[in-house]
Write a protein that holds these residues in place. Structure first.
Motif, PDB file in Angstrom:
ATOM      1  N   TYR A 151      -1.441 -10.443  -0.266  1.00 42.23           N
ATOM      2  CA  TYR A 151      -0.061 -10.591  -0.741  1.00 42.23           C
ATOM      3  C   TYR A 151       0.085 -10.104  -2.177  1.00 42.23           C
ATOM      4  O   TYR A 151       1.013  -9.363  -2.506  1.00 42.23           O
ATOM      5  N   VAL A 210      -0.029  -6.092  -3.188  1.00 38.42           N
ATOM      6  CA  VAL A 210       1.078  -5.135  -3.055  1.00 38.42           C
ATOM      7  C   VAL A 210       1.408  -4.497  -4.400  1.00 38.42           C
ATOM      8  O   VAL A 210       1.851  -3.360  -4.459  1.00 38.42           O
ATOM      9  N   TYR A 211       1.166  -5.198  -5.491  1.00 39.23           N
ATOM     10  CA  TYR A 211       1.503  -4.659  -6.816  1.00 39.23           C
ATOM     11  C   TYR A 211       0.619  -3.461  -7.175  1.00 39.23           C
ATOM     12  O   TYR A 211       1.139  -2.391  -7.491  1.00 39.23           O
ATOM     13  N   ASP A 244      12.344  -0.188  -1.412  1.00 39.74           N
ATOM     14  CA  ASP A 244      12.538  -1.391  -2.232  1.00 39.74           C
ATOM     15  C   ASP A 244      14.016  -1.645  -2.522  1.00 39.74           C
ATOM     16  O   ASP A 244      14.488  -2.775  -2.441  1.00 39.74           O
ATOM     17  N   ASN A 265      -0.846 -16.504  -7.026  1.00 40.24           N
ATOM     18  CA  ASN A 265       0.393 -15.986  -6.437  1.00 40.24           C
ATOM     19  C   ASN A 265       1.601 -16.810  -6.853  1.00 40.24           C
ATOM     20  O   ASN A 265       2.660 -16.261  -7.151  1.00 40.24           O
ATOM     21  N   SER A 287       9.258 -13.223 -10.490  1.00 39.24           N
ATOM     22  CA  SER A 287      10.091 -12.871  -9.339  1.00 39.24           C
ATOM     23  C   SER A 287      11.520 -13.358  -9.559  1.00 39.24           C
ATOM     24  O   SER A 287      11.813 -14.066 -10.518  1.00 39.24           O
ATOM     25  N   SER A 302      11.957  -8.117   3.614  1.00 41.90           N
ATOM     26  CA  SER A 302      10.888  -8.339   2.640  1.00 41.90           C
ATOM     27  C   SER A 302      10.484  -7.022   1.981  1.00 41.90           C
ATOM     28  O   SER A 302      10.062  -6.082   2.652  1.00 41.90           O
ATOM     29  N   HIS A 323       7.895  -6.705   0.027  1.00 40.10           N
ATOM     30  CA  HIS A 323       6.438  -6.599   0.133  1.00 40.10           C
ATOM     31  C   HIS A 323       6.046  -5.843   1.402  1.00 40.10           C
ATOM     32  O   HIS A 323       5.254  -4.902   1.361  1.00 40.10           O
ATOM     33  N   THR A 324       6.588  -6.265   2.523  1.00 35.10           N
ATOM     34  CA  THR A 324       6.186  -5.636   3.783  1.00 35.10           C
ATOM     35  C   THR A 324       6.741  -4.224   3.899  1.00 35.10           C
ATOM     36  O   THR A 324       6.061  -3.336   4.397  1.00 35.10           O
ATOM     37  N   ILE A 367      -0.790  -7.749   4.113  1.00 33.36           N
ATOM     38  CA  ILE A 367       0.244  -8.133   3.143  1.00 33.36           C
ATOM     39  C   ILE A 367       1.362  -8.889   3.852  1.00 33.36           C
ATOM     40  O   ILE A 367       1.825  -9.927   3.375  1.00 33.36           O
ATOM     41  N   ALA A 396       2.451 -12.739   3.346  1.00 35.84           N
ATOM     42  CA  ALA A 396       3.826 -13.081   2.972  1.00 35.84           C
ATOM     43  C   ALA A 396       4.405 -14.147   3.896  1.00 35.84           C
ATOM     44  O   ALA A 396       5.046 -15.097   3.442  1.00 35.84           O
TER      45      ALA A 396
END
Length: 189
Positions: free
Chosen positions: A44, A47-48, A78, A110, A118, A126, A128-129, A157, A161
């Protein structure tokens, strides 16, 4: 986009929770061994750096690498996810569920990132996904092994999430559709 958040939409939240409960998502998370929880929490947060690692892999491995296409795909994906926030306003599943969904040594990291960096609300779809799958789709040009590896990362990821209760399952599925849709639009024919 977090500034557009006004108030949660209880009906939407109930529907998202109902789907997760029907599919036993919280129960699956509770039953996950700590080692699996650690791997998915690591995924998770990964992802960054994935964006920059994905760009490097794409530029190195793809015979048709185009940095403009990479950034168009990633940013449009995004923006589509965060752009839905004014119309779909929900809180994260962890806002309703007591305690942590699983035991993980990486969860405090996290949660620190989530609380400090955030927008503090749920995004549907999402990001992230969506971003992880978008980067994986670019690896189709790099060959089957690169693509398979990045799809595995994207799946981890997404699982982190959802099972970590940062997102609902529907958020992740919608994120996949966003990534696929944007990828189709930006892929030359």
């Amino acid at each position: 986009s977090g500034l557009f958040y006004v108030a949660p939409m209880p009906r939407v939240e109930r529907a998202l929770h109902a789907l997760d409960r029907r599919l036993r998502v919280p129960e699956i998370a509770r039953r996950a061994p700590p080692a699996v929880a650690d791997v998915l929490e690591a995924a998770y947060v990964a992802v960054y750096p994935l964006t920059l690692v994905g760009l490097a892999l794409y530029l190195i491995l793809s015979p048709t690498a185009d940095p403009d296409r990479f950034w168009t795909l990633v940013l449009a994906t995004d923006f589509a996810c965060f752009g839905c926030l004014p119309w779909i306003q929900t809180r994260t599943p962890r806002a309703f569920e007591p305690g942590d969904p699983w035991r993980s040594r990486l969860r405090p990291l996290n949660l620190l990132i989530v609380h400090r960096a955030s927008i503090q609300v749920n995004t549907f779809p999402s990001g992230h996904t969506a971003e992880a799958l978008a980067i994986a789709l670019l690896m189709l040009e790099a060959g089957p092994w690169a693509f398979a590896a990045l799809v595995a990362v994207a799946a981890a990821i997404s699982a982190g999430a959802v099972l970590g209760r940062y997102h609902y399952l529907a958020d992740a599925v919608a994120g996949y559709f966003v990534a696929l849709g944007v990828w189709i639009v930006v892929t030359p024919r």
